[in-house]
Design an enzyme around this catalytic site. Structure first.
Site, short mmCIF file in Angstrom:
data_model
loop_
_atom_site.label_atom_id
_atom_site.label_comp_id
_atom_site.label_asym_id
_atom_site.label_seq_id
_atom_site.Cartn_x
_atom_site.Cartn_y
_atom_site.Cartn_z
N GLU A 134 32.58 -11.57 53.58
CA GLU A 134 32.91 -10.21 53.17
C GLU A 134 34.36 -10.00 52.77
O GLU A 134 34.68 -9.09 51.99
CB GLU A 134 32.62 -9.25 54.34
CG GLU A 134 31.17 -9.17 54.72
CD GLU A 134 31.01 -8.51 56.08
OE1 GLU A 134 31.42 -9.11 57.09
OE2 GLU A 134 30.50 -7.39 56.12
N CYS A 137 19.98 -6.46 32.02
CA CYS A 137 20.55 -7.40 33.00
C CYS A 137 20.45 -8.86 32.58
O CYS A 137 21.16 -9.70 33.11
CB CYS A 137 19.90 -7.21 34.36
SG CYS A 137 18.24 -7.89 34.46
N CYS A 161 15.53 -5.51 35.94
CA CYS A 161 15.78 -4.12 35.56
C CYS A 161 14.68 -3.56 34.66
O CYS A 161 14.45 -2.37 34.62
CB CYS A 161 17.14 -3.97 34.87
SG CYS A 161 17.16 -4.59 33.17
N MET A 174 11.20 -2.92 15.69
CA MET A 174 11.96 -4.09 15.21
C MET A 174 12.38 -4.90 16.45
O MET A 174 11.63 -5.71 16.92
CB MET A 174 13.16 -3.65 14.38
CG MET A 174 12.76 -2.96 13.07
SD MET A 174 11.81 -4.02 11.96
CE MET A 174 13.11 -4.93 11.15
C1 FAD Z 1 20.83 -3.25 27.12
C2 FAD Z 1 20.96 -2.41 25.89
C3 FAD Z 1 22.21 -2.08 25.47
C4 FAD Z 1 22.36 -1.30 24.32
N1 FAD Z 1 23.62 -0.98 23.93
C5 FAD Z 1 23.80 -0.21 22.84
C6 FAD Z 1 25.09 0.17 22.39
O1 FAD Z 1 26.08 -0.21 23.02
N2 FAD Z 1 25.21 0.93 21.31
C7 FAD Z 1 24.12 1.34 20.61
O2 FAD Z 1 24.27 2.01 19.63
N3 FAD Z 1 22.88 1.01 21.01
C8 FAD Z 1 22.69 0.26 22.09
N4 FAD Z 1 21.43 -0.04 22.50
C9 FAD Z 1 20.28 0.54 21.82
C10 FAD Z 1 19.64 -0.37 20.78
O3 FAD Z 1 19.79 -1.70 21.08
C11 FAD Z 1 20.21 -0.16 19.42
O4 FAD Z 1 20.13 1.18 19.10
C12 FAD Z 1 19.52 -1.04 18.37
O5 FAD Z 1 20.19 -0.85 17.16
C13 FAD Z 1 18.06 -0.71 18.15
O6 FAD Z 1 17.51 -1.68 17.25
P1 FAD Z 1 16.03 -2.21 17.40
O7 FAD Z 1 15.75 -3.09 16.24
O8 FAD Z 1 15.80 -2.83 18.69
O9 FAD Z 1 15.22 -0.83 17.27
P2 FAD Z 1 13.76 -0.47 17.70
O10 FAD Z 1 13.74 -0.06 19.14
O11 FAD Z 1 12.82 -1.54 17.34
O12 FAD Z 1 13.53 0.80 16.77
C14 FAD Z 1 14.31 1.93 16.90
C15 FAD Z 1 13.88 3.05 15.96
O13 FAD Z 1 14.21 2.71 14.61
C16 FAD Z 1 13.14 3.02 13.72
N5 FAD Z 1 13.17 2.02 12.63
C17 FAD Z 1 13.26 0.69 12.79
N6 FAD Z 1 13.29 0.10 11.58
C18 FAD Z 1 13.21 1.07 10.67
C19 FAD Z 1 13.19 1.08 9.25
N7 FAD Z 1 13.26 -0.04 8.53
N8 FAD Z 1 13.10 2.28 8.62
C20 FAD Z 1 13.04 3.43 9.34
N9 FAD Z 1 13.06 3.47 10.68
C21 FAD Z 1 13.13 2.31 11.32
C22 FAD Z 1 11.90 2.90 14.58
O14 FAD Z 1 10.90 3.74 14.07
C23 FAD Z 1 12.38 3.35 15.95
O15 FAD Z 1 12.22 4.73 16.12
C24 FAD Z 1 21.24 -0.83 23.62
C25 FAD Z 1 19.97 -1.19 24.07
C26 FAD Z 1 19.83 -1.98 25.18
C27 FAD Z 1 18.47 -2.35 25.64
S1 FES Z 2 14.66 -7.55 33.48
FE1 FES Z 2 14.79 -7.77 31.38
S2 FES Z 2 16.86 -7.41 31.00
FE2 FES Z 2 16.67 -6.93 33.06
#
Ligand code: FAD
Ligand code: FES
Ligand code: FES
Length: 1253
Positions: free
Chosen positions: A1184, A52, A47, A267
């Site tokens: 099926e 996935c 994906c 992050m």
């Molecule tokens: C498969 C999948 C499912 C998901 N399901 C959900 C869900 O059910 N609910 C949900 O809410 N989200 C969901 N998300 C979205 C995401 O995972 C969350 O929002 C998660 O909290 C993002 O965290 P991260 O560390 O990966 O952020 P990143 O992508 O690394 O950063 C996100 C943002 O935060 C800012 N940031 C990071 N750290 C700081 C800091 N210390 N100070 C200021 N700004 C900062 C960055 O500048 C950036 O803009 C999903 C994502 C995926 C891929």
């Molecule tokens: S290919 Fe990375 S989660 Fe689907």
């Protein structure tokens, strides 16, 4: 912007080997890096957006503060390589391999039969492996949770969870195996005598190697030294377009933030990554502060420069004054403990229990005056009801000083609906549902707080009514369990003969070690180009111009291919390869870009400018097609008795409509093609995942205008197909071949998930209209049913799908006066295609729906009306084919009995009496499924068997390995016929070169027809060897083969199966349409949360007539996998289209297939023994049939919803269309909250998405 230095070296480890990358590009993710640079192709792309789990790897880091090593699973597609400095990555290859030693996780997943197509298997291995690295003796709950982000489209998860559970201290694989021996296997057990000779052991746990955590690879000491280095410095990685900076200290980070205020902090990259990939977000600079201890450990001293921002309404609503300034960062979040008389709750509702964004979520907090229920402070925040989190601050303000009572609740609901307005055409749709959830969640909060108050002071604050208690809790995540039963092998069968045994999938170990090769795993070929499609953005329009100049000018772009480049037929069999002059759906391929990398091809594809002029009419829905008389083919009809006459004499007549929406195949390996043009004679070889190599060959030959003998299609395996790879690969093959022909270079065409979902379409949405005449005792006398399917813009397989729907339209019921008509509508949607069950799952749900409606009208239980109208003795179908429904009756009876249906129904009724907001429902569905094709020549098959001089045997046939285990069964057949061990036999691939003119592998016929062909070839060989064996009966196989060679006896034979002699005369509406029938019955029980629309599948019992199963584990795998796929189809899988024909759902984020948490908590599957002499070894094709049994969940939901409606005084018959999504369930459970929400006049707005059935 300040100037940036040159790149640093990126250092990390992969599988214990040091990687030094001197030109690390911040835009490159780990998945690409391991697959394409390191050539570790075990980690799969499916994906690309974290949704996935196919690309799961383990990332390990040393934490110098805690002096510990942390292992965590990561989706490699979202891990930028630059984030890995100092990390150790383990991919599936690092866990174990056939070449070295397989790991217990890999071994057990394979031996527990947790792989089918195997595409998800490396991800599953990595999730379980990482869990075990952290918890060598996990609990079953930990296993289930660890797998929550890994999708599998084939197995139905049960065997995967089971393999994980073998690592639990007290293995709970079978609850009944407490004694170490399954009670089902006990010779003297009462169950055995009741069930006949039945087995439950699909694998032998004693064979498993033990898990020895001390044998795991050590964390690289060099990385520990790097982590401890006190002189850490800032790292910079400079890519083609972006710069990545890893600050060394917090001050460094602040300095960077001041210099690059717009640079995001990366992050987890799980929000940023998908935005960059799918929303075209771009950033010149990224800052990566993950390693800074200040962001991991809370500093309570309050350093200079720190400030606190309250987590209040303005902040959550992203008001600029309340938000972080661009140069600021969050260093910690303080969440205070709640105090006495203060209640805080989070609530959410999503399409799926795990791994799904909320449809609506809420955070609510109330503080009371001490010792009272007088509101002192109230906060309510909602997510997914607007572009940001929304605060209901006005409502909260108005409620200060109020008592926490029903009147307050009633006012709060009205005011919050006034305050939070979701416009009728809001993005995301489900507007009325979301409005209802706003107050339903508020109500849940209200109840939870009342409960809390009562616990604080029971005298003062009465508890909530007992009947409301179950509204408080969400459904828990349970670890599924169950039993699978099948016939034991005859004890007199020679031990070497594998027929009837649960033999593991021949590629299972390769699946779990990642060594099974799929198309995109094939090494890159000299001069190879990548193809990216340019697709139409209009549903019906004239192409005015195509401007490719900007695309051609981009780096790496070699060519843009359009209709003009097709040397042969561009419109073959009414299927268009490249759009010419006009487009007829959104997603139609207008052109392709060939470039040196996929990234370049994709960038260029976005730059191609196409000018359109819309053409009227634009037809998207079945209703619109009916208005415009827009059809792909003539009507198909069957009729028996005198329908009109019968309607005159019945007690009652009902008329109704059932809508059944479509389904996406969501095979884990997207459509993938490698087209290799040859130097000579216009030859071309295509490697691809297909169910029908012959059709690919045909279409490619037509597109290139060459004879078919120049085109070779080779197919080894594919990562799931489910019908989606019958017809579409031919079109995509032609598209690739034209590009290969034009450029003269190899073409790699791997569709991205979003493109695949858009271009290849799926199951036909269906509208069923019925008129049913019946007696007051439930006996149905007459039925007049019309089916319309949304065929999309080209014929594809729509005619055959309609034929199937019509022929199978009576399911298990005899209706003496029966008329059924079916027609495929031509619309401007991508052309819908074959999908497991081929129309049966959508058509037959209409039958069960009208029978349920009849039951409701007669005030009878649905199971009684089903039984009254069920075929009872040797009979003729409505198209006059004779059949014996004895196994149907048996499956039905056993299912009722063994599931304790009536006892549990009473228990559910008791539960429903005691619970107002949660309801339980049970349903049982019968099934009569016909396998095969009514056209005889589609039932033929051929095989080629070679015996080499060392005695080894190579088998080839026309069938395709899709994960169903066809190759495994063919090896079993050859082993049985040649009387040699399976290890002597190899089955490499399917190719149009070795076996020509093969028919499609679908219709549950793979084993039937190819098995007969392999059998025939083997028998020919055995007949030739017979004189030699007779002369030397004690000789070995190798001796006989050597002797045969000496005597110049041919050791190669073709085998042929002419096919079942089926036919159908559509003029007369009569025929011997199918070779035989598969029968079954399934009973499911659900619990529904009436306030949110969520449901939990508590238990399913399946009885499937398998006759004699050649391989019970593969057959059970098909039944379970199909059932879960069917359950998804009937419940949570929902495709969303705009009124302009744009498909919105193009990723696992917005199209939810079942995960491990959706499967039944208790899952019992029994293969019922019967006779089927017409088929090989008296077996039956089960690929099926299980799909339709998933509808037992739909009807169980119906039963639960009906109970809710009855309690609310709604006794009229209602229709629950498919899918029964949380939205449908909630809105059908009508109550004071659904009555309260504002409704919009449909004529005043265009909704965000529309129904296309
Ligand atoms: C498969 C999948 C499912 C998901 N399901 C959900 C869900 O059910 N609910 C949900 O809410 N989200 C969901 N998300 C979205 C995401 O995972 C969350 O929002 C998660 O909290 C993002 O965290 P991260 O560390 O990966 O952020 P990143 O992508 O690394 O950063 C996100 C943002 O935060 C800012 N940031 C990071 N750290 C700081 C800091 N210390 N100070 C200021 N700004 C900062 C960055 O500048 C950036 O803009 C999903 C994502 C995926 C891929
Ligand atoms: S290919 Fe990375 S989660 Fe689907
Ligand atoms: S085996 Fe899991 S997706 Fe095929």
């Amino acid at each position: 912007m300040p100037s940036l230095p040159h790149s640093d070296e990126l250092i990390f480890f992969v599988n214990g080997r040091k990687v030094i990358e001197r030109n690390a590009d911040p835009e490159v993710n780990l998945l690409f890096y391991v697959r394409k640079r390191l050539r570790l192709t075990g980690t799969k792309y499916s994906c690309g957006g974290g949704g996935c789990g196919a690309c799961t790897v383990m990332v390990s880091r040393y934490n110098s503060m805690t002096k510990t090593i942390h292992h965590y699973p990561a989706t490699a597609c979202l891990v930028p390589i630059c984030s890995l400095y100092g990390a150790a990555v383990t991919t599936v290859e690092g866990v174990g391999s056939i070449k070295t030693r397989i790991h217990p996780v890999q071994e057990r997943l394979a031996k527990c039969h947790g792989t089918q197509c195997g595409f998800c298997s490396p991800g599953m291995v990595m999730s379980i492996y990482t869990l075990l690295r952290n918890h060598p003796e996990p609990t079953p709950e930990q296993i289930t949770k660890a797998l929550g982000g890994n999708l599998c489209r084939c197995t139905g998860y049960r065997p995967i969870v089971e393999s994980g559970k073998t690592f639990c201290v007290e293995s709970t694989v079978c609850e009944l195996k407490g004694s170490g021996k399954c009670c089902m296997d006990q010779e003297d057990g009462s169950l055995v005598s009741r069930w006949g000779k039945m087995c439950t052991k699909l694998y032998d746990e004693d064979e498993f190697q033990p898990l020895d955590p001390s044998q795991e690879p050590i964390f690289p000491p060099e990385l520990i030294r790097m982590a401890k280095d006190p002189n850490k410095r800032r790292l910079t990685f400079q890519g083609e377009r972006t710069t990545w900076i890893t600050p060394a200290t917090l001050n460094d980070l602040l300095e960077l933030k001041a210099n690059f205020p717009k640079a995001p902090l990366v992050m987890g990259n799980t929000e940023l990554g998908p935005s960059i990939k799918f929303k075209n977000e771009s950033h010149p600079v990224f800052i990566f502060p993950l390693g800074l201890p200040e962001l991991h450990f809370v500093n309570t001293t309050g350093d200079e420069g720190q400030q606190q921002i309250p987590l209040n309404g303005p902040f959550l609503e992203r008001s600029p004054e309340a938000d972080l300034k661009s140069e600021e960062i969050v260093s910690s979040v303080y969440i205070p403990y709640s105090t006495q008389w203060h209640f805080v709750f989070g609530l959410r509702m999503a399409q799926r229990q795990e791994n799904a964004f909320a449809i609506v979520n809420a955070g609510m907090s109330v503080k009371f005056e001490d010792g009272t229920n007088t509101i002192k402070k109230l906060q309510m925040f909602y997510g997914s009801v607007g572009p940001t989190t929304v605060s209901a601050s006005q409502t909260c303000k108005q409620l200060i000083g109020r008592q926490w009572d029903d009147q307050m609740l009633s006012d709060a609901c009205r005011w919050v609906l006034d305050e939070i307005y979701i416009p009728p055409a809001a993005e995301g749709g489900m507007v009325e549902y979301r409005r209802t959830l706003i107050i339903s969640l508020l109500f849940k909060f209200y109840l939870k707080v009342r409960r809390g108050l009562n616990q604080m002071d029971p005298q003062k604050f009465p508890d909530i009514p007992e009947k409301f208690m179950s509204a408080l809790e969400d459904f828990p995540i349970e670890t599924p369990q169950g039993i699978q039963m099948f016939q034991c092998v005859d004890p007199h069968q020679p031990p070497q003969d594998p027929v009837g045994h649960p033999v593991m999938h021949q590629s299972a170990i390769k699946h779990t070690t990642g060594e099974a090769v799929y198309i995109d795993d094939m090494p890159c070929i000299d001069q190879e180009l990548f193809l990216a499609p340019i697709t139409s953005t209009r549903a019906h329009a004239k192409i005015i111009s195509i401007d490719i100049s900007e695309a051609l000018a981009l780096p790496g772009v070699v060519d843009v291919i359009t209709a003009e480049d097709v040397p042969g037929d561009n419109n073959y069999q009414r299927e268009i390869f490249y759009a010419q002059n006009e487009v007829i759906c959104v997603g139609q391929i207008v052109g392709t870009v060939a470039a040196d990398t996929y990234a370049h091809a994709r960038e260029a594809a976005k730059k191609v400018k196409i000018a359109y002029e819309d053409i009227e009419p634009r037809i998207i829905t079945i209703e619109q097609a009916l208005e415009h008389n827009s059809f792909l083919f003539d009507e198909k009809k069957i009729e028996q008795g005198n329908v009109e006459q019968a309607f005159k004499y019945v007690d009652q007549i009902i008329e109704g409509e059932v809508h059944v929406e479509g389904q996406e195949h969501f095979y884990m390996e997207t459509s993938s093609i490698l087209a290799l043009p040859k130097e000579e004679d216009k030859e071309m070889v295509l490697h691809l995942g297909t169910q029908y190599p012959t059709r690919v060959q045909e279409y490619v030959a037509a597109a290139l205008n060459v004879p078919r003998n120049r085109i070779a299609c080779r197919m080894k395996r594919t990562g799931g197909a489910f019908g989606g790879k019958v017809a579409k690969p031919a079109v995509l093959g032609a598209v690739s071949a034209v590009a290969a022909n034009k450029t003269g270079r190899p073409i790699r065409f791997i569709l991205e998930r979003g493109d695949d979902m858009l271009i290849t379409a799926g199951r036909h949405p269906l509208l069923g209209k019925y008129k049913i005449g019946f007696m007051n005792n439930g006996v149905i006398k007459a039925a007049d049913v019309k089916y319309y399917v949304n065929g999309g813009c080209t014929p594809d397989e729509s005619e055959m799908v309609v034929e199937f729907i019509v022929l199978k339209s009576e399911n298990a019921h005899y209706i003496p006066n029966f008329r059924c008509r079916g027609r495929a509508c031509k619309t401007n949607l991508p052309s819908n295609t074959a999908f497991r069950g081929f129309g049966f799952p959508q058509g037959t749900v209409v039958v069960e729906a009208y029978i349920t409606a009849v039951a409701s009208q007669c005030n009878l239980p649905p199971e009684e009306v089903k039984e009254i109208n069920m075929y009872k003795r040797i009979s003729k179908t409505a198209f006059k084919q004779t059949f014996n429904p004895e196994p149907l009756r048996r499956c039905w009876k056993e299912c009722l009995e063994k599931s304790s249906f009536y006892t549990r129904k009473l228990a559910a009724e008791e539960f429903n009496k005691k619970n107002y907001w949660k309801k339980r429902g049970l349903a049982i569905v019968p099934m009569k499924f016909c396998i095969g094709i009514p056209t005889a020549y589609y039932n033929q098959a051929a095989a080629l068997v070679h015996i080499y001089l060392d005695g080894s045997v190579l088998v080839t046939h026309g069938g395709c390995e899709l994960g169903q285990g066809l190759y495994t069964k063919m090896i079993q057949v050859a082993s049985h016929e040649l009387n040699i061990p399976q290890s002597y036999i190899h089955l490499s691939e399917t190719s149009t070169v070795t076996v020509p003119n093969g028919v499609f592998t679908s219709g549950s016929m793979g084993t039937d027809i190819n098995g007969k062909a392999v059998q025939n070839a083997c028998q020919t060989l055995m007949a030739r060897l017979h004189p030699i064996i007779r002369k030397n009966p004690k000789g070995k196989w190798e001796d006989w083969i050597a002797k045969a060679f000496e005597e110049s006896i041919s050791l190669s034979a073709t085998g042929y199966f002419k096919g079942y002699q089926t036919n159908m005369d559509w003029e007369k509406g009569e025929g011997n349409a199918y070779p035989y029938y598969v029968y079954g019955a399934a009973c499911s029980e659900v619990e529904v949360d009436c306030l949110t629309g969520a449901h939990k599948l508590l238990r399913t019992d399946i009885f499937m007539d398998a006759a004699f199963s050649i391989n019970p584990t593969l057959d059970i795998g098909q039944v379970e996998g199909a059932f879960i796929q069917g359950m998804g189809f009937y419940t949570i899988e929902e495709l969303k289209y705009s009124s302009e024909g744009v498909l919105y759902s193009r990723s696992p984020d917005d199209y939810k297939i079942p995960t491990v948490t959706e499967i039944p908590e208790e899952f019992y599957v029994t293969l019922v023994r019967s006779q089927n002499p017409i088929a090989i070894y008296s077996s039956k094709g089960l690929g099926e049939a299980g799909m339709f049994l998933g509808s037992s969940v739909l009807f169980a939901i119906y039963d639960a919803v009906a109970a809710a409606r009855r309690e609310r005084g709604l006794t009229k018959t209602f229709v629950l269309s498919s899918p029964a999504t949380p939205e449908t369930i909630r809105m059908t459970c009508v109550d004071q909250f659904t009555d309260m929400i504002p409704r919009d006049d449909p004529s005043t707005f265009t909704p965000w998405s529309i129904r296309v059935s």
